[in-house]
Write an enzyme that holds these catalytic residues in place. Sequence first.
Site: not given
Length: 234
Positions: A155, A193
């Site tokens: 991701s 993230k």
Amino acid sequence: MLTRKQHELLRFIHERLRETGVPPSFDEMKDALDLKSKSGIHRLITALEERGFIRRLPNRARALEVIRLPESTSGAGSQRRFTPSVVEGGLAGKAKAAPPPASDSRDREMSIPVMGRIAAGVPISAIQTRSHSITLSGDFLAQGDHFALEVRGDSMVEAGILDGDLVVIRRQDTANTGDIIVALIDEEEATLKRFRRRGSSIALEAANQAYETRVLGPDRVKIQGKLVSLVRRY
């Protein structure tokens, strides 16, 4: 010997990697060097790559790795080489022992514990216990306490963070918008993230269009640390 602009660009890339773990964009490099077009940046990067100071990682537009820096700004011929990690016997091997502490962390190697795996994708189990250590040059670290995690998932690929990379994290419980962090969700899921604030909520943003941004209440997210460096083992 590097030209003044080549040296300025190399230092800018190196400092940005130390601060955020992510290379600057071509627009940021152009503005930092006060150039009129990105073509000048392309020429400077090509020159630095040909001279063995940086390496462009394949299939990633912004993936740059600093291999070495000039020892001084005087243009002396000797160069100081950086080794992002020195591990005997591969990932599962025994790390080299770090030398005794020095007054400046940039002048020594430091032993960093590897604390398991972190998800760059669907969150997985929380950070595990220490498994082994890696040794890094102090040039790649900011002040503070650090640990490393092995990335699992894709991701964050558009930020140059690939499955299997080791991310080096500085322990801290606060972050600025845009920082790449280790977030602990609901006390049980850890993920890597980009941190954003959306009003009173926290957004955990992927660097891959295939993944949605997660927006959570501040009581559900604890910041475990900020990305400061990255080690690619292949």
